[in-house]
Design a protein around this motif. Structure first.
Motif, PDB file in Angstrom:
ATOM      1  N   LEU A  62     -29.131  -7.250 -12.731  1.00 60.18           N
ATOM      2  CA  LEU A  62     -27.835  -7.307 -13.410  1.00 60.18           C
ATOM      3  C   LEU A  62     -27.436  -5.910 -13.877  1.00 60.18           C
ATOM      4  O   LEU A  62     -28.242  -5.195 -14.466  1.00 60.18           O
ATOM      5  CB  LEU A  62     -27.888  -8.224 -14.622  1.00 60.18           C
ATOM      6  CG  LEU A  62     -26.523  -8.221 -15.320  1.00 60.18           C
ATOM      7  CD1 LEU A  62     -25.735  -9.445 -15.018  1.00 60.18           C
ATOM      8  CD2 LEU A  62     -26.630  -7.999 -16.799  1.00 60.18           C
ATOM      9  N   THR A  63     -26.217  -5.558 -13.561  1.00 59.17           N
ATOM     10  CA  THR A  63     -25.691  -4.309 -14.093  1.00 59.17           C
ATOM     11  C   THR A  63     -24.192  -4.478 -14.308  1.00 59.17           C
ATOM     12  O   THR A  63     -23.647  -5.538 -13.992  1.00 59.17           O
ATOM     13  CB  THR A  63     -26.032  -3.128 -13.165  1.00 59.17           C
ATOM     14  OG1 THR A  63     -25.620  -1.920 -13.785  1.00 59.17           O
ATOM     15  CG2 THR A  63     -25.355  -3.257 -11.815  1.00 59.17           C
ATOM     16  N   GLY A  64     -23.567  -3.471 -14.870  1.00 58.11           N
ATOM     17  CA  GLY A  64     -22.141  -3.632 -15.121  1.00 58.11           C
ATOM     18  C   GLY A  64     -21.473  -2.353 -15.564  1.00 58.11           C
ATOM     19  O   GLY A  64     -22.119  -1.332 -15.755  1.00 58.11           O
ATOM     20  N   ASP A  65     -20.167  -2.434 -15.698  1.00 58.82           N
ATOM     21  CA  ASP A  65     -19.379  -1.299 -16.152  1.00 58.82           C
ATOM     22  C   ASP A  65     -18.338  -1.771 -17.147  1.00 58.82           C
ATOM     23  O   ASP A  65     -17.804  -2.865 -17.022  1.00 58.82           O
ATOM     24  CB  ASP A  65     -18.647  -0.658 -14.969  1.00 58.82           C
ATOM     25  CG  ASP A  65     -19.612  -0.137 -13.927  1.00 58.82           C
ATOM     26  OD1 ASP A  65     -20.165   0.939 -14.135  1.00 58.82           O
ATOM     27  OD2 ASP A  65     -19.832  -0.831 -12.902  1.00 58.82           O
ATOM     28  N   ARG A  66     -18.039  -0.912 -18.108  1.00 57.34           N
ATOM     29  CA  ARG A  66     -16.927  -1.200 -19.017  1.00 57.34           C
ATOM     30  C   ARG A  66     -15.621  -0.882 -18.307  1.00 57.34           C
ATOM     31  O   ARG A  66     -15.468   0.249 -17.823  1.00 57.34           O
ATOM     32  CB  ARG A  66     -16.991  -0.273 -20.239  1.00 57.34           C
ATOM     33  CG  ARG A  66     -18.163  -0.510 -21.123  1.00 57.34           C
ATOM     34  CD  ARG A  66     -18.062   0.457 -22.305  1.00 57.34           C
ATOM     35  NE  ARG A  66     -19.332   0.489 -23.013  1.00 57.34           N
ATOM     36  CZ  ARG A  66     -19.584   1.287 -24.040  1.00 57.34           C
ATOM     37  NH1 ARG A  66     -18.665   2.138 -24.456  1.00 57.34           N
ATOM     38  NH2 ARG A  66     -20.746   1.247 -24.642  1.00 57.34           N
ATOM     39  N   PRO A  67     -14.702  -1.794 -18.249  1.00 61.97           N
ATOM     40  CA  PRO A  67     -13.436  -1.495 -17.577  1.00 61.97           C
ATOM     41  C   PRO A  67     -12.498  -0.701 -18.481  1.00 61.97           C
ATOM     42  O   PRO A  67     -11.530  -1.225 -19.027  1.00 61.97           O
ATOM     43  CB  PRO A  67     -12.867  -2.880 -17.255  1.00 61.97           C
ATOM     44  CG  PRO A  67     -13.447  -3.764 -18.318  1.00 61.97           C
ATOM     45  CD  PRO A  67     -14.787  -3.188 -18.693  1.00 61.97           C
ATOM     46  N   THR A  68     -12.789   0.578 -18.632  1.00 65.14           N
ATOM     47  CA  THR A  68     -11.940   1.417 -19.483  1.00 65.14           C
ATOM     48  C   THR A  68     -11.221   2.472 -18.652  1.00 65.14           C
ATOM     49  O   THR A  68     -10.450   3.266 -19.187  1.00 65.14           O
ATOM     50  CB  THR A  68     -12.769   2.124 -20.566  1.00 65.14           C
ATOM     51  OG1 THR A  68     -13.847   2.810 -19.924  1.00 65.14           O
ATOM     52  CG2 THR A  68     -13.358   1.122 -21.543  1.00 65.14           C
ATOM     53  N   GLY A  69     -11.473   2.501 -17.364  1.00 66.89           N
ATOM     54  CA  GLY A  69     -10.798   3.457 -16.487  1.00 66.89           C
ATOM     55  C   GLY A  69     -11.249   3.214 -15.063  1.00 66.89           C
ATOM     56  O   GLY A  69     -12.204   2.472 -14.837  1.00 66.89           O
ATOM     57  N   ARG A  70     -10.540   3.829 -14.120  1.00 63.75           N
ATOM     58  CA  ARG A  70     -10.942   3.676 -12.731  1.00 63.75           C
ATOM     59  C   ARG A  70     -12.244   4.441 -12.492  1.00 63.75           C
ATOM     60  O   ARG A  70     -12.578   5.358 -13.241  1.00 63.75           O
ATOM     61  CB  ARG A  70      -9.828   4.226 -11.828  1.00 63.75           C
ATOM     62  CG  ARG A  70      -8.546   3.390 -11.904  1.00 63.75           C
ATOM     63  CD  ARG A  70      -7.416   4.066 -11.146  1.00 63.75           C
ATOM     64  NE  ARG A  70      -7.052   5.337 -11.750  1.00 63.75           N
ATOM     65  CZ  ARG A  70      -6.614   6.383 -11.078  1.00 63.75           C
ATOM     66  NH1 ARG A  70      -6.471   6.337  -9.780  1.00 63.75           N
ATOM     67  NH2 ARG A  70      -6.302   7.510 -11.704  1.00 63.75           N
ATOM     68  N   LEU A  71     -12.957   4.084 -11.448  1.00 67.40           N
ATOM     69  CA  LEU A  71     -14.232   4.753 -11.180  1.00 67.40           C
ATOM     70  C   LEU A  71     -14.012   5.978 -10.285  1.00 67.40           C
ATOM     71  O   LEU A  71     -13.094   6.009  -9.480  1.00 67.40           O
ATOM     72  CB  LEU A  71     -15.216   3.770 -10.543  1.00 67.40           C
ATOM     73  CG  LEU A  71     -15.487   2.485 -11.367  1.00 67.40           C
ATOM     74  CD1 LEU A  71     -16.503   1.581 -10.674  1.00 67.40           C
ATOM     75  CD2 LEU A  71     -15.959   2.800 -12.788  1.00 67.40           C
TER      76      LEU A  71
END
Ligand code: TRP
Ligand code: SF4
Length: 337
Positions: free
Chosen positions: A8-17
């Motif tokens: 399991l992993t993830g990213d905060r959606p605070t901007g484009r990658l």
């Protein structure tokens, strides 16, 4: 299925990658898809994004779709990786409440990642940090354990969060009985990519990043503004590619040409403008399939919605099962048939 490990992993959606994410974690995630012994989950951490963007819900909402597009465009395949949305799994919030009894304030305040972030967010938090932000490691422990994520592929900055999660798991198991699985961080071997300006970190606020979604024009414009050897004024000045960001990026994007670039630069036989144009061309070519895939999905919003919905549904079922076990261990299994 039974002996498969979950990641399991993830990213905060605070901007484009950006390409830093691409070389740092996204390529790894795509590669991991070849390993059949792992069941993969990637979470868009919108609840965590709100901990420092609670005053900007539209930004978080817009970026949920941007990050989803980034994932799909680099080749994270929804058939092989379950992509889901954190806020649609209420069990995660529920687990967070139970875990919060197992962590002291002092321990959270000592967490190096949280400490650094709070220092960077003085403007938002003023004198005193919110309960939600200080507690996000607890919520991240819920994310990981809800899916029995034994493997957590992350960057080095996330290690203190994984350690905190492990402590929570041990404490939980020692009080309520063996219930949760202790996760392990899987560090990507990839190095961190510096910004176009030479800054150690690539980031939106620094304006030194190339985004996976940047147009050809945007890429060219950014590359033309990159930091070159400051000691070089005329074309026949002898250059030093070791202090030039253009050379640094040639290394990543121009494998066949890198030797010539360095030799010609050192010999004063290379103009910086041409050198940058060549780099921009190579970056544009390498990212072309990513841009094209993004366009494909951008034109199909119903498909995007379906991918996120299906992934979230699958994740929900797993979180529900973990919740059932947790409540049973905590003697909260009321009203069960
Ligand atoms: N904290 C991670 C980041 O900032 C995002 C994240 C949230 C995460 N929950 C997670 C990462 C669980 C791994 C596992 O990038
Ligand atoms: Fe950098 Fe290329 Fe100019 Fe050398 S010629 S300083 S590598 S941009």
């Amino acid at each position: 299925m039974q002996n498969k490990k979950r990641s399991l992993t993830g990213d905060r959606p605070t901007g484009r990658l950006h390409i830093g994410h691409y070389f740092g974690s996204l390529q790894n995630r795509v590669k991991m898809q070849e390993d059949d012994s792992i069941e993969r989950f990637v979470m868009i951490a919108d609840v965590q994004a709100l901990t420092d963007n609670f005053n900007n819900p539209q930004k978080v909402r817009d970026n949920v779709y941007q990050v989803l597009l980034d994932y799909l465009s680099v080749g994270i395949d929804p058939e092989k990786t379950t992509i889901f949305l954190q806020s649609m799994i209420p069990e995660l919030a529920e687990l967070t409440v139970y875990y919060s009894n197992l962590v002291t304030l002092a321990r959270l305040e000592r967490n190096p990642t949280v400490k650094t972030e709070i220092a960077q967010k003085r403007e938002l938090f003023g004198e005193s940090v919110t309960y939600g932000f200080l507690g996000y490691p607890v919520s991240q422990a819920a994310d990981i354990t809800a899916f029995e994520g034994e493997l957590v592929p992350v960057g080095e900055d996330q290690l203190p969060l994984i350690e905190q999660c492990r402590e929570i798991v041990r404490k939980f198991n020692s009080i309520y009985g063996e219930t949760l699985k202790e996760p392990k961080a899987v560090l990507s071997s990839n190095k961190r990519i510096k910004g176009l300006d030479g800054n150690e970190k690539m980031g939106k606020s620094l304006g030194n990043a190339i985004y996976l979604s940047d147009s050809e024009e945007e890429i060219t414009k950014k590359v033309m503004g990159a930091l070159t050897d400051p000691g070089r004024i005329r074309k026949d000045d002898l250059g030093n590619p070791d202090v030039c960001m253009v050379a640094y990026y040639h290394e990543l994007f121009s494998k066949d040409e890198i030797k010539t670039v360095c030799e010609e630069c050192r010999a004063g036989k290379r103009g910086c403008v041409d050198c940058k144009k060549q780099l921009a061309k190579n970056i544009i070519e390498e990212l072309r399939p990513i841009r094209e895939k993004r366009k494909y999905y951008e034109e199909r919003p119903e498909l995007l919605e379906k991918i996120l919905k299906d992934g979230t549904k699958k994740a929900q079922e797993i979180a529900k099962e973990t919740m059932r076990k947790v409540k049973e261990s905590m003697k909260l299994n009321y009203f069960e048939e």
